[in-house]
Design a protein around this motif. Structure first.
Motif, PDB file in Angstrom:
ATOM      1  N   LEU A  22       0.828  -1.202   0.000  1.00 32.14           N
ATOM      2  CA  LEU A  22       0.000   0.000   0.000  1.00 32.14           C
ATOM      3  C   LEU A  22       0.869   1.262   0.000  1.00 32.14           C
ATOM      4  O   LEU A  22       0.554   2.238  -0.685  1.00 32.14           O
ATOM      5  CB  LEU A  22      -0.916  -0.007   1.230  1.00 32.14           C
ATOM      6  CG  LEU A  22      -2.021  -1.068   1.212  1.00 32.14           C
ATOM      7  CD1 LEU A  22      -2.663  -1.201   2.589  1.00 32.14           C
ATOM      8  CD2 LEU A  22      -3.076  -0.726   0.163  1.00 32.14           C
ATOM      9  N   ASN A  23       1.960   1.234   0.739  1.00 33.16           N
ATOM     10  CA  ASN A  23       2.855   2.383   0.769  1.00 33.16           C
ATOM     11  C   ASN A  23       3.427   2.667  -0.615  1.00 33.16           C
ATOM     12  O   ASN A  23       3.464   3.819  -1.068  1.00 33.16           O
ATOM     13  CB  ASN A  23       3.995   2.150   1.764  1.00 33.16           C
ATOM     14  CG  ASN A  23       4.993   3.288   1.785  1.00 33.16           C
ATOM     15  OD1 ASN A  23       5.965   3.290   1.033  1.00 33.16           O
ATOM     16  ND2 ASN A  23       4.756   4.273   2.632  1.00 33.16           N
ATOM     17  N   ARG A  24       3.853   1.620  -1.302  1.00 37.66           N
ATOM     18  CA  ARG A  24       4.429   1.792  -2.642  1.00 37.66           C
ATOM     19  C   ARG A  24       3.411   2.376  -3.607  1.00 37.66           C
ATOM     20  O   ARG A  24       3.705   3.321  -4.349  1.00 37.66           O
ATOM     21  CB  ARG A  24       4.923   0.444  -3.165  1.00 37.66           C
ATOM     22  CG  ARG A  24       5.386   0.471  -4.622  1.00 37.66           C
ATOM     23  CD  ARG A  24       5.848  -0.897  -5.075  1.00 37.66           C
ATOM     24  NE  ARG A  24       4.861  -1.931  -4.827  1.00 37.66           N
ATOM     25  CZ  ARG A  24       3.780  -2.131  -5.602  1.00 37.66           C
ATOM     26  NH1 ARG A  24       3.539  -1.335  -6.634  1.00 37.66           N
ATOM     27  NH2 ARG A  24       2.948  -3.116  -5.327  1.00 37.66           N
ATOM     28  N   VAL A  25       2.203   1.842  -3.571  1.00 40.33           N
ATOM     29  CA  VAL A  25       1.151   2.296  -4.484  1.00 40.33           C
ATOM     30  C   VAL A  25       0.815   3.767  -4.243  1.00 40.33           C
ATOM     31  O   VAL A  25       0.733   4.565  -5.190  1.00 40.33           O
ATOM     32  CB  VAL A  25      -0.106   1.415  -4.305  1.00 40.33           C
ATOM     33  CG1 VAL A  25      -1.317   2.066  -4.971  1.00 40.33           C
ATOM     34  CG2 VAL A  25       0.133   0.025  -4.883  1.00 40.33           C
ATOM     35  N   ILE A  26       0.628   4.143  -2.971  1.00 36.00           N
ATOM     36  CA  ILE A  26       0.216   5.509  -2.644  1.00 36.00           C
ATOM     37  C   ILE A  26       1.351   6.504  -2.883  1.00 36.00           C
ATOM     38  O   ILE A  26       1.148   7.572  -3.475  1.00 36.00           O
ATOM     39  CB  ILE A  26      -0.260   5.606  -1.184  1.00 36.00           C
ATOM     40  CG1 ILE A  26      -1.468   4.698  -0.954  1.00 36.00           C
ATOM     41  CG2 ILE A  26      -0.630   7.052  -0.840  1.00 36.00           C
ATOM     42  CD1 ILE A  26      -2.664   5.003  -1.813  1.00 36.00           C
ATOM     43  N   THR A  85       5.630   9.491   2.486  1.00 34.45           N
ATOM     44  CA  THR A  85       6.666   9.102   3.444  1.00 34.45           C
ATOM     45  C   THR A  85       6.745   7.580   3.502  1.00 34.45           C
ATOM     46  O   THR A  85       5.887   6.869   2.964  1.00 34.45           O
ATOM     47  CB  THR A  85       6.349   9.599   4.867  1.00 34.45           C
ATOM     48  OG1 THR A  85       5.171   8.917   5.346  1.00 34.45           O
ATOM     49  CG2 THR A  85       6.130  11.091   4.910  1.00 34.45           C
ATOM     50  N   THR A  86       7.735   7.075   4.216  1.00 30.68           N
ATOM     51  CA  THR A  86       7.770   5.658   4.540  1.00 30.68           C
ATOM     52  C   THR A  86       6.863   5.431   5.749  1.00 30.68           C
ATOM     53  O   THR A  86       6.532   6.390   6.465  1.00 30.68           O
ATOM     54  CB  THR A  86       9.191   5.192   4.896  1.00 30.68           C
ATOM     55  OG1 THR A  86       9.589   5.838   6.123  1.00 30.68           O
ATOM     56  CG2 THR A  86      10.189   5.548   3.785  1.00 30.68           C
ATOM     57  N   PRO A  87       6.477   4.182   6.023  1.00 35.38           N
ATOM     58  CA  PRO A  87       5.688   3.929   7.238  1.00 35.38           C
ATOM     59  C   PRO A  87       6.403   4.382   8.507  1.00 35.38           C
ATOM     60  O   PRO A  87       5.783   4.958   9.408  1.00 35.38           O
ATOM     61  CB  PRO A  87       5.508   2.406   7.211  1.00 35.38           C
ATOM     62  CG  PRO A  87       5.536   2.054   5.756  1.00 35.38           C
ATOM     63  CD  PRO A  87       6.569   2.979   5.166  1.00 35.38           C
TER      64      PRO A  87
END
Length: 334
Positions: free
Chosen positions: A279-283, A306-308
């Protein structure tokens, strides 16, 4: 032939037994991540439709749906200053199928404002990424006898306790921006809380209050442009593209003053790291695009991927900062 058929079956069973005994969790998690998402995803927006939080939530939902080829449903669950919907995220299954838009109010302000929250903002969520930051402003009615921050503070010092300022409610980001400025400037302003931004701006336009601290310039900028309101200062660290000629509070004598309204994507604590990473990569990929910058600019905001880990650290820093302001000003919830 019968023995040949049975032997692979036993061998396979033994391998599975050994894997279970040794705890092959990473392998299972990888398979789960590869299959994700296999059903519709829900994004909970903890505020009513139409506002900046809702707009960002729907943008995030579209990005996830387009990238992962899955249906993404937006559910508006407003109430308690964003705490109701945020609590619903905390209590959802940590499987990546219920996500939420976390805001400064519910993640960083609420822990210092409420003695008891139905969720633990520090422990109940898996941060995915900061999504956007909106810039606010101090606005004044045209009849106000000042046009900039210096004049406003001089008037406040000459008339202690007589200059009112409106906000969208007790404990909101714009309320705390006003309290923070008072503490730095040594002035006495009277806070007038309203139930939402629209009501506060309406009374400001009518001249019932002379000042208002707004956390978003979505609707206010047009009133400044038309001359119905005066913009005294931008409350974030840098100027707003919607009102580029209006200096910041920091530029007008208070270096480091920065009170943005921020929004991010969260999941329940315990959500698989592989799912969070997906999800982080996609967003974040989408937030780096010109399209995101253009869409966010329409609501006076800017994308902030940002990163998580970075988002988690930001939440902790903001919580400590606003808890200090709340305790110092002795702010109590309604």
């Amino acid at each position: 032939m019968k023995m040949t058929q049975r032997f692979p079956s036993r061998r396979h069973a033994l391998a599975l037994t050994l894997a279970a005994a040794l705890g092959a969790a990473p392998f299972g998690s990888a398979l789960a991540a590869d299959a994700y998402p296999s059903k519709p995803i829900k994004v909970i927006v903890p505020f009513a439709p139409g506002g900046p939080t809702d707009i960002m939530g729907r943008y995030v939902a579209k990005v996830i749906g387009d990238a992962l080829k899955q249906t993404v449903i937006v559910e508006n669950r407003a109430g308690a200053g964003g705490n109701l919907g945020t609590d619903a995220v905390a209590k959802s299954a940590p499987d990546g199928y219920t996500l939420g838009i976390g805001a400064i109010s519910s993640l960083a302000i609420a822990p210092g404002l409420y003695e008891k929250l139905p969720y633990n903002a520090a422990k109940d969520f898996a941060p995915i990424t900061l999504v956007g930051i909106a810039k606010g402003a101090i606005l004044a009615h045209p009849s106000a006898p000042f046009n900039d921050l210096k004049g406003m503070l001089a008037y406040a010092k000459a008339n202690p306790g007589k200059l009112n300022y409106a906000s969208s409610g007790i404990g909101t980001a714009n309320h705390l921006a006003g309290e923070y400025l008072q503490s730095l400037a040594g002035v006495d302003l009277q806070h007038v809380p309203y139930k939402g931004t629209a009501a506060a701006v309406q009374d400001l336009l009518a001249g019932n209050v002379l000042l208002s601290v707004e956390s978003s310039l979505t609707s206010a900028a047009q009133h400044v442009t038309s001359g119905k309101l005066k913009a005294i200062a931008i409350t974030s660290a840098t100027r707003s593209k919607m009102l580029p000629n209006v200096p910041t509070v920091a530029e007008q004598g208070f270096p480091g003053f920065d009170v943005p309204t921020w929004f991010g994507l969260i999941a329940p604590a315990g959500t698989p790291k592989e799912v969070v990473a997906t999800l982080n990569r996609v967003i974040t990929d989408a937030l780096k695009s010109p399209d995101a910058a253009e869409r966010f600019a329409q609501i006076g905001a800017e994308p902030h991927p940002t990163t998580p880990d970075q988002f988690g650290a930001y939440i902790r820093e903001e919580t400590a900062r606003w808890t200090k302001v709340i305790k110092s000003a002795n702010i109590k919830p309604e």
